[in-house]
Design an enzyme around this catalytic site. Sequence first.
Site, PDB file in Angstrom:
ATOM      1  N   HIS A   1       0.855  -1.185   0.000  1.00 25.29           N
ATOM      2  CA  HIS A   1       0.000   0.000   0.000  1.00 25.29           C
ATOM      3  C   HIS A   1       0.887   1.230   0.000  1.00 25.29           C
ATOM      4  CE1 HIS A   1      -3.184   2.787   1.130  1.00 25.29           C
ATOM      5  NE2 HIS A   1      -4.014   1.853   0.708  1.00 25.29           N
TER       6      HIS A   1
ATOM      7  N   ASP B   1      -8.000  -5.416   0.365  1.00 22.54           N
ATOM      8  CA  ASP B   1      -8.532  -6.228  -0.732  1.00 22.54           C
ATOM      9  C   ASP B   1      -8.140  -7.692  -0.658  1.00 22.54           C
ATOM     10  OD1 ASP B   1      -9.917  -4.231  -2.067  1.00 22.54           O
ATOM     11  OD2 ASP B   1      -8.045  -3.421  -2.830  1.00 22.54           O
TER      12      ASP B   1
HETATM   13  N1  CMC Z   1       4.060  -7.387  -5.019  1.00 23.93           N
HETATM   14  C1  CMC Z   1       5.397  -7.355  -5.216  1.00 23.93           C
HETATM   15  N2  CMC Z   1       6.151  -6.272  -5.000  1.00 23.93           N
HETATM   16  C2  CMC Z   1       5.535  -5.159  -4.595  1.00 23.93           C
HETATM   17  C3  CMC Z   1       4.148  -5.106  -4.377  1.00 23.93           C
HETATM   18  C4  CMC Z   1       3.405  -6.277  -4.601  1.00 23.93           C
HETATM   19  N3  CMC Z   1       2.093  -6.275  -4.411  1.00 23.93           N
HETATM   20  N4  CMC Z   1       3.807  -3.852  -3.967  1.00 23.93           N
HETATM   21  C5  CMC Z   1       4.931  -3.154  -3.943  1.00 23.93           C
HETATM   22  N5  CMC Z   1       5.995  -3.933  -4.314  1.00 23.93           N
HETATM   23  C6  CMC Z   1       7.410  -3.541  -4.342  1.00 23.93           C
HETATM   24  C7  CMC Z   1       7.737  -2.680  -5.556  1.00 23.93           C
HETATM   25  O1  CMC Z   1       8.136  -3.469  -6.668  1.00 23.93           O
HETATM   26  C8  CMC Z   1       8.849  -1.825  -5.027  1.00 23.93           C
HETATM   27  O2  CMC Z   1      10.026  -2.598  -4.986  1.00 23.93           O
HETATM   28  P1  CMC Z   1      11.482  -1.907  -5.238  1.00 23.93           P
HETATM   29  O3  CMC Z   1      11.622  -0.908  -4.116  1.00 23.93           O
HETATM   30  O4  CMC Z   1      12.438  -3.018  -5.197  1.00 23.93           O
HETATM   31  O5  CMC Z   1      11.365  -1.245  -6.588  1.00 23.93           O
HETATM   32  C9  CMC Z   1       8.442  -1.579  -3.568  1.00 23.93           C
HETATM   33  O6  CMC Z   1       7.653  -2.721  -3.204  1.00 23.93           O
HETATM   34  C10 CMC Z   1       7.646  -0.297  -3.340  1.00 23.93           C
HETATM   35  O7  CMC Z   1       6.528  -0.359  -4.220  1.00 23.93           O
HETATM   36  P2  CMC Z   1       5.951   0.880  -5.018  1.00 23.93           P
HETATM   37  O8  CMC Z   1       5.387   0.409  -6.319  1.00 23.93           O
HETATM   38  O9  CMC Z   1       6.935   2.006  -5.043  1.00 23.93           O
HETATM   39  O10 CMC Z   1       4.766   1.286  -4.061  1.00 23.93           O
HETATM   40  P3  CMC Z   1       3.546   2.193  -4.427  1.00 23.93           P
HETATM   41  O11 CMC Z   1       3.214   2.936  -3.199  1.00 23.93           O
HETATM   42  O12 CMC Z   1       3.783   2.970  -5.663  1.00 23.93           O
HETATM   43  O13 CMC Z   1       2.412   1.121  -4.775  1.00 23.93           O
HETATM   44  C11 CMC Z   1       0.517  -0.260  -4.643  1.00 23.93           C
HETATM   45  C12 CMC Z   1       1.360   0.803  -3.936  1.00 23.93           C
HETATM   46  C13 CMC Z   1      -0.737  -0.526  -3.821  1.00 23.93           C
HETATM   47  C14 CMC Z   1       0.076   0.273  -6.023  1.00 23.93           C
HETATM   48  C15 CMC Z   1       1.366  -1.544  -4.791  1.00 23.93           C
HETATM   49  O14 CMC Z   1       1.760  -2.033  -3.529  1.00 23.93           O
HETATM   50  C16 CMC Z   1       0.620  -2.625  -5.587  1.00 23.93           C
HETATM   51  O15 CMC Z   1       0.636  -2.605  -6.825  1.00 23.93           O
HETATM   52  N6  CMC Z   1      -0.045  -3.591  -4.850  1.00 23.93           N
HETATM   53  C17 CMC Z   1      -0.851  -4.597  -5.512  1.00 23.93           C
HETATM   54  C18 CMC Z   1      -2.182  -3.995  -5.920  1.00 23.93           C
HETATM   55  C19 CMC Z   1      -3.102  -3.799  -4.735  1.00 23.93           C
HETATM   56  O16 CMC Z   1      -3.262  -4.674  -3.892  1.00 23.93           O
HETATM   57  N7  CMC Z   1      -3.753  -2.622  -4.703  1.00 23.93           N
HETATM   58  C20 CMC Z   1      -4.764  -2.301  -3.673  1.00 23.93           C
HETATM   59  C21 CMC Z   1      -4.352  -1.191  -2.780  1.00 23.93           C
HETATM   60  S1  CMC Z   1      -5.401  -1.081  -1.344  1.00 23.93           S
HETATM   61  C22 CMC Z   1      -6.902  -0.606  -1.950  1.00 23.93           C
HETATM   62  C23 CMC Z   1      -6.934   0.810  -2.375  1.00 23.93           C
HETATM   63  O17 CMC Z   1      -6.683   1.696  -1.554  1.00 23.93           O
HETATM   64  O18 CMC Z   1      -7.263   1.041  -3.547  1.00 23.93           O
END
Ligand code: CMC
Length: 442
Positions: free
Chosen positions: A314, A372
């Site tokens: 998240h 989720d």
């Molecule tokens: N699986 C694998 N790696 C992950 C995941 C994941 N679900 N989420 C984050 N990472 C890794 C990412 O690759 C990055 O690694 P590195 O630092 O080595 O590059 C690190 O963790 C930080 O991730 P980020 O993409 O910079 O984080 P963000 O804040 O931009 O993304 C997120 C947040 C929710 C989009 C992401 O965690 C994700 O895609 N999760 C899966 C989708 C999901 O469950 N979304 C629902 C969110 S809760 C409901 C809502 O509020 O809508």
Amino acid sequence: MNNTTKKEVKKAILSFPDTGESYEMPVLEGSVGPKAIDVRRLYTDTGYFTYDPGFTSTASCESGLTYIDGEAGILSHRGYKIEDLAAGSTYLEVCYLLLYGELPDKKRFEEFVHHVTYHSLVHEQIHYFFRGFRRDAHPMSVMVGAVGALSAFYHDSLDIDDLEQRELAAYRLLAKMPTLAAMAYKYSIGQPFTYPRNELSYAENFLHMTFSVPSETYDVNPVLARAMDKILILHADHEQNASTSTVRLAGSSRANPFACIASGIASLWGPAHGGANEAVLDMLTEIGSPNRIPEFIERAKNKDDPFRLMGFGHRVYKNYDPRAQVMREACHEVLSELGIENEPLLDLAMQLEKIALEDEYFVERKLFPNVDFYSGIILKAMGFPTSMFTVLFALSRSVGWIAQWKEMIEEPTQKIGRPRQLYTGPAPRHYVPMTERGIEIP
Ligand code: CMC
């Protein structure tokens, strides 16, 4: 307007070593949470922009609705913790709280419930509007269209400068969202639309409109109704996420509330946001059996593979999402009520969670299950198809969008949202007319 106002607590100094100049900016403090450096005059005074794609360090507005401490795993609405609201409140009370800032007394609550209930029917013409959609359309595409179309039906609640019209738009949106969501489902399966029954509670009525058919009596299961109500509470608001920011940005141009909420639904649809619960179930189905978990964990860690563990991670929570905890408990309650002793997807989800939480990759990055991760399993058990999961998220989040939109409109210094950019395209260059480049102008 917000309950508490921000105050300036100190100054931050930005220095430009090349010129030796420095620039002072106010540091603002809200009621709880990180302080913010006020950069509003930065460009005018210095000619510099701030650069923050994805808004990871930018507070786009002031808000008194919802507070999240992502490190501690805390979510509260108007100061009340989400766990307490989920345990002792109802969705409509949480709606009241978000919209008006305080818990209602008995009289105010009854009036509020009356207003929301009274508007649950949709204009009969909307039934014909639905019939323009293909039956196999994703219900979210139907929702984006149908909610936006409300602005074509309710002309007496479009004047955003009129407090009464704003209130009316809020009641209408809250009241009609369950009706429209149930209609989107009924339409997709070819069943007749079911009219609302106003003696039922909000959650009961939604289950009734979704699952009853005219040819049979339908008694709403109270355990499922309570679980539905909890799901609605858990998704009611979540401060400045993508869809809420979309609603605020759309509303900042003074667009009407129905159009703004439709824009929020569009933004919520994506798998990185509201579409994640649908994606979690697809992922669990694809994994299929516990012995394939390690393979998927490896894929999630592989930077060359776009696969991510859905329902994990998240932007704000760097701890267990407090909503996921409540959702997990509700999931067990529903499965036990329905006599589902062994739900393979739940077992798989719990094993996946355990393995991921012990894996260095997830631990290091503070990736925990989010709301989720379990919501798809509970919704599936209740009989919703996966395509309806994000619709249910949109239904629950409507109150958050409306409350945030109202808060913004009622802010005296509100202005249109207009981010700037760091331009990286070509520098100015000479244009050679088409004819000189050998292209004939028809
Ligand atoms: N699986 C694998 N790696 C992950 C995941 C994941 N679900 N989420 C984050 N990472 C890794 C990412 O690759 C990055 O690694 P590195 O630092 O080595 O590059 C690190 O963790 C930080 O991730 P980020 O993409 O910079 O984080 P963000 O804040 O931009 O993304 C997120 C947040 C929710 C989009 C992401 O965690 C994700 O895609 N999760 C899966 C989708 C999901 O469950 N979304 C629902 C969110 S809760 C409901 C809502 O509020 O809508």
